[in-house]
Motif scaffolding. Sequence first.
Motif, PDB file in Angstrom:
ATOM      1  N   TYR A  64       0.862  -1.169   0.000  1.00  0.00           N
ATOM      2  CA  TYR A  64       0.000   0.000   0.000  1.00  0.00           C
ATOM      3  C   TYR A  64       0.906   1.229   0.000  1.00  0.00           C
ATOM      4  O   TYR A  64       2.119   1.104   0.073  1.00  0.00           O
ATOM      5  N   VAL A  65       0.347   2.406  -0.033  1.00  0.00           N
ATOM      6  CA  VAL A  65       1.133   3.631  -0.039  1.00  0.00           C
ATOM      7  C   VAL A  65       1.919   3.726   1.262  1.00  0.00           C
ATOM      8  O   VAL A  65       1.336   3.801   2.341  1.00  0.00           O
ATOM      9  N   GLY A  66       3.235   3.670   1.155  1.00  0.00           N
ATOM     10  CA  GLY A  66       4.110   3.806   2.321  1.00  0.00           C
ATOM     11  C   GLY A  66       4.094   2.648   3.291  1.00  0.00           C
ATOM     12  O   GLY A  66       4.580   2.774   4.412  1.00  0.00           O
ATOM     13  N   TYR A  67       3.560   1.509   2.929  1.00  0.00           N
ATOM     14  CA  TYR A  67       3.530   0.354   3.833  1.00  0.00           C
ATOM     15  C   TYR A  67       4.066  -0.870   3.115  1.00  0.00           C
ATOM     16  O   TYR A  67       3.625  -1.151   2.015  1.00  0.00           O
ATOM     17  N   PRO A  68       4.989  -1.612   3.691  1.00  0.00           N
ATOM     18  CA  PRO A  68       5.727  -1.381   4.928  1.00  0.00           C
ATOM     19  C   PRO A  68       6.742  -0.258   4.770  1.00  0.00           C
ATOM     20  O   PRO A  68       7.049   0.158   3.659  1.00  0.00           O
ATOM     21  N   GLY A  69       7.274   0.218   5.879  1.00  0.00           N
ATOM     22  CA  GLY A  69       8.185   1.351   5.877  1.00  0.00           C
ATOM     23  C   GLY A  69       9.446   1.068   5.075  1.00  0.00           C
ATOM     24  O   GLY A  69      10.004  -0.021   5.136  1.00  0.00           O
ATOM     25  N   VAL A  89       2.612  -0.677 -10.976  1.00  0.00           N
ATOM     26  CA  VAL A  89       1.641  -1.081  -9.964  1.00  0.00           C
ATOM     27  C   VAL A  89       1.011   0.173  -9.362  1.00  0.00           C
ATOM     28  O   VAL A  89       1.701   1.105  -8.986  1.00  0.00           O
ATOM     29  N   VAL A  90      -0.313   0.198  -9.288  1.00  0.00           N
ATOM     30  CA  VAL A  90      -1.029   1.323  -8.699  1.00  0.00           C
ATOM     31  C   VAL A  90      -1.198   1.042  -7.212  1.00  0.00           C
ATOM     32  O   VAL A  90      -1.819   0.054  -6.817  1.00  0.00           O
ATOM     33  N   LEU A  91      -0.619   1.915  -6.388  1.00  0.00           N
ATOM     34  CA  LEU A  91      -0.719   1.744  -4.942  1.00  0.00           C
ATOM     35  C   LEU A  91      -1.916   2.515  -4.423  1.00  0.00           C
ATOM     36  O   LEU A  91      -2.191   3.632  -4.840  1.00  0.00           O
ATOM     37  N   ARG A  92      -2.634   1.887  -3.489  1.00  0.00           N
ATOM     38  CA  ARG A  92      -3.809   2.500  -2.887  1.00  0.00           C
ATOM     39  C   ARG A  92      -3.551   2.700  -1.396  1.00  0.00           C
ATOM     40  O   ARG A  92      -2.686   2.054  -0.829  1.00  0.00           O
ATOM     41  N   PRO A  93      -4.335   3.573  -0.762  1.00  0.00           N
ATOM     42  CA  PRO A  93      -4.178   3.730   0.689  1.00  0.00           C
ATOM     43  C   PRO A  93      -4.515   2.433   1.413  1.00  0.00           C
ATOM     44  O   PRO A  93      -5.327   1.628   0.953  1.00  0.00           O
ATOM     45  N   ARG A  94      -3.879   2.248   2.533  1.00  0.00           N
ATOM     46  CA  ARG A  94      -4.093   1.051   3.338  1.00  0.00           C
ATOM     47  C   ARG A  94      -5.500   1.060   3.916  1.00  0.00           C
ATOM     48  O   ARG A  94      -5.982   2.097   4.373  1.00  0.00           O
ATOM     49  N   PRO A  95      -6.199  -0.084   3.900  1.00  0.00           N
ATOM     50  CA  PRO A  95      -7.558  -0.123   4.453  1.00  0.00           C
ATOM     51  C   PRO A  95      -7.555   0.130   5.959  1.00  0.00           C
ATOM     52  O   PRO A  95      -6.622  -0.217   6.654  1.00  0.00           O
ATOM     53  N   VAL A  96      -8.630   0.724   6.436  1.00  0.00           N
ATOM     54  CA  VAL A  96      -8.758   1.052   7.845  1.00  0.00           C
ATOM     55  C   VAL A  96      -9.308  -0.157   8.585  1.00  0.00           C
ATOM     56  O   VAL A  96     -10.264  -0.793   8.142  1.00  0.00           O
TER      57      VAL A  96
END
Length: 79
Positions: A35-40, A48-55
């Motif tokens: 996901y965006v910025g995960y893992p650090g 690859v299209v990165l999406r925000p991490r699910p809540v």
Amino acid sequence: MRCATIAGIAASALLVLAGVTLNPSPAHAIVYCEYVGYPGGCVARAGVVLRPRPVARAAVRHNVGGNANGGVNRVGVRR
């Protein structure tokens, strides 16, 4: 007495050999982002299209006031 000395030297040599063999070294691995910025410190793959991490959502328990032991609702004290 001489046999104990030879056994001690052999045991010491094996411990030194194991220490040299099992010495951890840094792995130069690439970690790709899920996901965006995960893992650090991750690297984004090309195309690859990165999406925000699910809540994360809180767990919901239904019928909390009723019998939570399985499938039988009984009246009275359970032993």
